[in-house]
Design a protein around this motif. Sequence first.
Motif, PDB file in Angstrom:
ATOM      1  N   ARG A 115       0.814  -1.224   0.000  1.00 49.27           N
ATOM      2  CA  ARG A 115       0.000   0.000   0.000  1.00 49.27           C
ATOM      3  C   ARG A 115       0.845   1.271   0.000  1.00 49.27           C
ATOM      4  NH1 ARG A 115      -1.596   4.213  -0.354  1.00 49.27           N
ATOM      5  NH2 ARG A 115      -3.483   5.229   0.438  1.00 49.27           N
ATOM      6  N   ASP A 116       1.972   1.267   0.696  1.00 47.22           N
ATOM      7  CA  ASP A 116       2.800   2.475   0.775  1.00 47.22           C
ATOM      8  C   ASP A 116       3.296   2.924  -0.591  1.00 47.22           C
ATOM      9  OD1 ASP A 116       2.426   2.379   3.475  1.00 47.22           O
ATOM     10  OD2 ASP A 116       4.474   1.747   3.963  1.00 47.22           O
ATOM     11  N   ASN A 117       3.330   2.014  -1.558  1.00 46.38           N
ATOM     12  CA  ASN A 117       3.844   2.350  -2.886  1.00 46.38           C
ATOM     13  C   ASN A 117       2.785   2.328  -3.984  1.00 46.38           C
ATOM     14  OD1 ASN A 117       6.778   2.911  -2.681  1.00 46.38           O
ATOM     15  ND2 ASN A 117       6.799   0.901  -1.702  1.00 46.38           N
ATOM     16  N   PHE A 118       1.494   2.279  -3.605  1.00 43.33           N
ATOM     17  CA  PHE A 118       0.445   2.422  -4.614  1.00 43.33           C
ATOM     18  C   PHE A 118       0.574   3.790  -5.277  1.00 43.33           C
ATOM     19  CE2 PHE A 118      -3.175  -0.464  -2.783  1.00 43.33           C
ATOM     20  CZ  PHE A 118      -2.336  -1.559  -2.831  1.00 43.33           C
ATOM     21  N   ASP A 119       0.428   3.833  -6.602  1.00 37.17           N
ATOM     22  CA  ASP A 119       0.390   5.113  -7.310  1.00 37.17           C
ATOM     23  C   ASP A 119      -1.000   5.736  -7.180  1.00 37.17           C
ATOM     24  OD1 ASP A 119       3.003   5.060  -8.192  1.00 37.17           O
ATOM     25  OD2 ASP A 119       2.529   4.272 -10.188  1.00 37.17           O
ATOM     26  N   TYR A 120      -1.027   7.049  -6.960  1.00 41.05           N
ATOM     27  CA  TYR A 120      -2.278   7.797  -6.902  1.00 41.05           C
ATOM     28  C   TYR A 120      -2.615   8.293  -8.308  1.00 41.05           C
ATOM     29  CZ  TYR A 120      -2.059   8.104  -1.765  1.00 41.05           C
ATOM     30  OH  TYR A 120      -2.028   7.825  -0.417  1.00 41.05           O
ATOM     31  N   ILE A 121      -3.781   7.894  -8.815  1.00 45.52           N
ATOM     32  CA  ILE A 121      -4.203   8.272 -10.159  1.00 45.52           C
ATOM     33  C   ILE A 121      -5.404   9.212 -10.057  1.00 45.52           C
ATOM     34  CG2 ILE A 121      -4.874   7.457 -12.448  1.00 45.52           C
ATOM     35  CD1 ILE A 121      -2.166   6.349 -11.503  1.00 45.52           C
ATOM     36  N   GLU A 180      12.366   9.963   7.040  1.00 41.71           N
ATOM     37  CA  GLU A 180      11.931  11.027   6.141  1.00 41.71           C
ATOM     38  C   GLU A 180      13.065  12.005   5.865  1.00 41.71           C
ATOM     39  OE1 GLU A 180       7.941  13.797   5.556  1.00 41.71           O
ATOM     40  OE2 GLU A 180       8.157  12.495   7.306  1.00 41.71           O
ATOM     41  N   LYS A 181      13.880  12.277   6.867  1.00 42.09           N
ATOM     42  CA  LYS A 181      15.036  13.169   6.683  1.00 42.09           C
ATOM     43  C   LYS A 181      16.012  12.576   5.668  1.00 42.09           C
ATOM     44  CE  LYS A 181      18.480  15.801   9.311  1.00 42.09           C
ATOM     45  NZ  LYS A 181      17.989  17.095   8.814  1.00 42.09           N
ATOM     46  N   ASP A 182      16.252  11.269   5.777  1.00 39.35           N
ATOM     47  CA  ASP A 182      17.134  10.592   4.831  1.00 39.35           C
ATOM     48  C   ASP A 182      16.571  10.668   3.414  1.00 39.35           C
ATOM     49  OD1 ASP A 182      19.457   8.718   4.270  1.00 39.35           O
ATOM     50  OD2 ASP A 182      17.783   7.457   3.617  1.00 39.35           O
ATOM     51  N   ASP A 266       2.922   7.494  -1.757  1.00 41.03           N
ATOM     52  CA  ASP A 266       3.161   8.310  -0.558  1.00 41.03           C
ATOM     53  C   ASP A 266       4.257   7.730   0.333  1.00 41.03           C
ATOM     54  OD1 ASP A 266       2.023   6.317   1.214  1.00 41.03           O
ATOM     55  OD2 ASP A 266       0.033   7.042   0.701  1.00 41.03           O
ATOM     56  N   MET A 267       4.776   6.536  -0.011  1.00 42.71           N
ATOM     57  CA  MET A 267       5.877   5.874   0.697  1.00 42.71           C
ATOM     58  C   MET A 267       5.582   5.624   2.173  1.00 42.71           C
ATOM     59  SD  MET A 267       8.956   7.940  -1.170  1.00 42.71           S
ATOM     60  CE  MET A 267       8.015   9.450  -1.054  1.00 42.71           C
ATOM     61  N   GLY A 268       4.315   5.711   2.547  1.00 42.21           N
ATOM     62  CA  GLY A 268       3.947   5.451   3.930  1.00 42.21           C
ATOM     63  C   GLY A 268       4.101   6.644   4.853  1.00 42.21           C
ATOM     64  N   ASN A 271       2.065  12.556   6.355  1.00 40.85           N
ATOM     65  CA  ASN A 271       1.753  13.890   5.825  1.00 40.85           C
ATOM     66  C   ASN A 271       1.571  13.846   4.313  1.00 40.85           C
ATOM     67  OD1 ASN A 271       4.503  13.352   5.491  1.00 40.85           O
ATOM     68  ND2 ASN A 271       5.074  15.514   5.533  1.00 40.85           N
ATOM     69  N   LEU A 272       2.383  13.020   3.650  1.00 36.77           N
ATOM     70  CA  LEU A 272       2.272  12.904   2.194  1.00 36.77           C
ATOM     71  C   LEU A 272       0.986  12.179   1.810  1.00 36.77           C
ATOM     72  CD1 LEU A 272       3.830  13.689  -0.311  1.00 36.77           C
ATOM     73  CD2 LEU A 272       5.107  11.543  -0.161  1.00 36.77           C
ATOM     74  N   ARG A 273       0.636  11.148   2.574  1.00 38.31           N
ATOM     75  CA  ARG A 273      -0.614  10.425   2.301  1.00 38.31           C
ATOM     76  C   ARG A 273      -1.809  11.359   2.450  1.00 38.31           C
ATOM     77  NH1 ARG A 273      -1.508   4.374   4.354  1.00 38.31           N
ATOM     78  NH2 ARG A 273       0.276   4.264   2.939  1.00 38.31           N
ATOM     79  N   LYS A 274      -1.797  12.147   3.513  1.00 44.64           N
ATOM     80  CA  LYS A 274      -2.899  13.078   3.744  1.00 44.64           C
ATOM     81  C   LYS A 274      -3.023  14.080   2.598  1.00 44.64           C
ATOM     82  CE  LYS A 274      -4.661  16.339   7.218  1.00 44.64           C
ATOM     83  NZ  LYS A 274      -4.396  16.976   8.539  1.00 44.64           N
ATOM     84  N   ALA A 275      -1.881  14.600   2.135  1.00 45.09           N
ATOM     85  CA  ALA A 275      -1.893  15.576   1.045  1.00 45.09           C
ATOM     86  C   ALA A 275      -2.425  14.957  -0.247  1.00 45.09           C
ATOM     87  CB  ALA A 275      -0.482  16.131   0.828  1.00 45.09           C
ATOM     88  N   LYS A 276      -1.997  13.739  -0.551  1.00 37.54           N
ATOM     89  CA  LYS A 276      -2.425  13.110  -1.812  1.00 37.54           C
ATOM     90  C   LYS A 276      -3.882  12.681  -1.756  1.00 37.54           C
ATOM     91  CE  LYS A 276       2.136  12.032  -3.477  1.00 37.54           C
ATOM     92  NZ  LYS A 276       2.905  11.285  -4.442  1.00 37.54           N
ATOM     93  N   GLU A 277      -4.319  12.210  -0.596  1.00 34.26           N
ATOM     94  CA  GLU A 277      -5.727  11.833  -0.473  1.00 34.26           C
ATOM     95  C   GLU A 277      -6.636  13.053  -0.535  1.00 34.26           C
ATOM     96  OE1 GLU A 277      -5.897   9.541   3.128  1.00 34.26           O
ATOM     97  OE2 GLU A 277      -5.415   7.658   2.089  1.00 34.26           O
ATOM     98  N   SER A 278      -6.126  14.215  -0.134  1.00 31.08           N
ATOM     99  CA  SER A 278      -6.950  15.424  -0.115  1.00 31.08           C
ATOM    100  C   SER A 278      -7.349  15.878  -1.520  1.00 31.08           C
ATOM    101  CB  SER A 278      -6.219  16.563   0.614  1.00 31.08           C
ATOM    102  OG  SER A 278      -5.165  17.081  -0.168  1.00 31.08           O
ATOM    103  N   TYR A 279      -6.653  15.372  -2.550  1.00 32.62           N
ATOM    104  CA  TYR A 279      -7.010  15.688  -3.933  1.00 32.62           C
ATOM    105  C   TYR A 279      -7.936  14.635  -4.542  1.00 32.62           C
ATOM    106  CZ  TYR A 279      -4.206  19.869  -4.758  1.00 32.62           C
ATOM    107  OH  TYR A 279      -3.726  21.158  -4.754  1.00 32.62           O
ATOM    108  N   HIS A 280      -8.361  13.659  -3.738  1.00 31.68           N
ATOM    109  CA  HIS A 280      -9.381  12.686  -4.118  1.00 31.68           C
ATOM    110  C   HIS A 280      -9.012  11.908  -5.389  1.00 31.68           C
ATOM    111  CE1 HIS A 280     -11.900  14.530  -1.059  1.00 31.68           C
ATOM    112  NE2 HIS A 280     -11.620  15.713  -1.591  1.00 31.68           N
TER     113      HIS A 280
END
Length: 293
Positions: A115-121, A180-182, A266-268, A271-280
């Motif tokens: 799931r962490d590597n699913f592409d958002y379409i 995330e820093k790495d 979103d790589m798991g 914050n990135l998951r939230k941002a990408k999901e916010s665009y539906h």
Amino acid sequence: MEDKELFNRYIHGFPYQVSDINFTNLFMWRHLYELRYEVINGLLCISGYYYGEPFILPPLTLKPYNPEILSHTLTILKNRFKIFSHPLKIKFLPVHMLNEFQDLKHHKISFNSDRDNFDYIYATKDLSTLQGRKYHSKKNHLNFFMRNTVYEYVPLTASLVDQCMDLTRKLKLGEYPPLEKDLLENEEQAIYEALIHMKQLDYIGAAILINDRVEAFTLGEKTTNDTMLIHIEKANAEIRGLYQAINYLFCQEECGGVKCINREEDMGFENLRKAKESYHPAKFLEKYDVIVE
């Protein structure tokens, strides 16, 4: 880079669709994953390390897969992986390729959804209009930016590389979890690699200038007739509506005739998951880890 044509022949030899099987992505992230490649039995085999564990991408083909050839190639790779004391792991296998692997002889194969590597379409019409109640907040931020900011949307050129890198370094400042820093450190190098090779790579770049300074930029690449893949999107988060603006303007200006926009995974990261999901997203492009024993 000298083997770009070879890679692209294989990448376009089968409808892989996933963002990971793309020359620009492989090139710009090659240091992070320590990528190597070899042609075995006519299949392009790309190997590397994912968080310290060895893996391969799905072996790439120039024509429909031959089960006998694929099975023999996996046997060769499986024997090589013995030196790592790890089973052969295939990463980023798209869901529509499961059938190519499920019935292979001579192997015990297991599949694990990643799931962490699913592409958002996304539907281009959604991102290029932001119409409807679900985009109300995005449209408000965008409208605020448009009404209150003097800006210029411009093509990305070599003269803007230094400013893009300055913005990239500025955005990675702050407190982040170690993982995330790495990633942000490696992303800086990946962005630099992409920018200094912009004439050799196939992406389209754009930037937003405010007071003659790059405050946002993005890189996107048309991977099929109906899909635009977004490699990078950066914006000064202190400027309200700027992230919405670079997304919206790129879709408006560069995505005509394209039905779908792939904004990668979103790589798991929460914050990135939230941002990408916010665009539906209209859908996810599922990927699997495959263990071959």
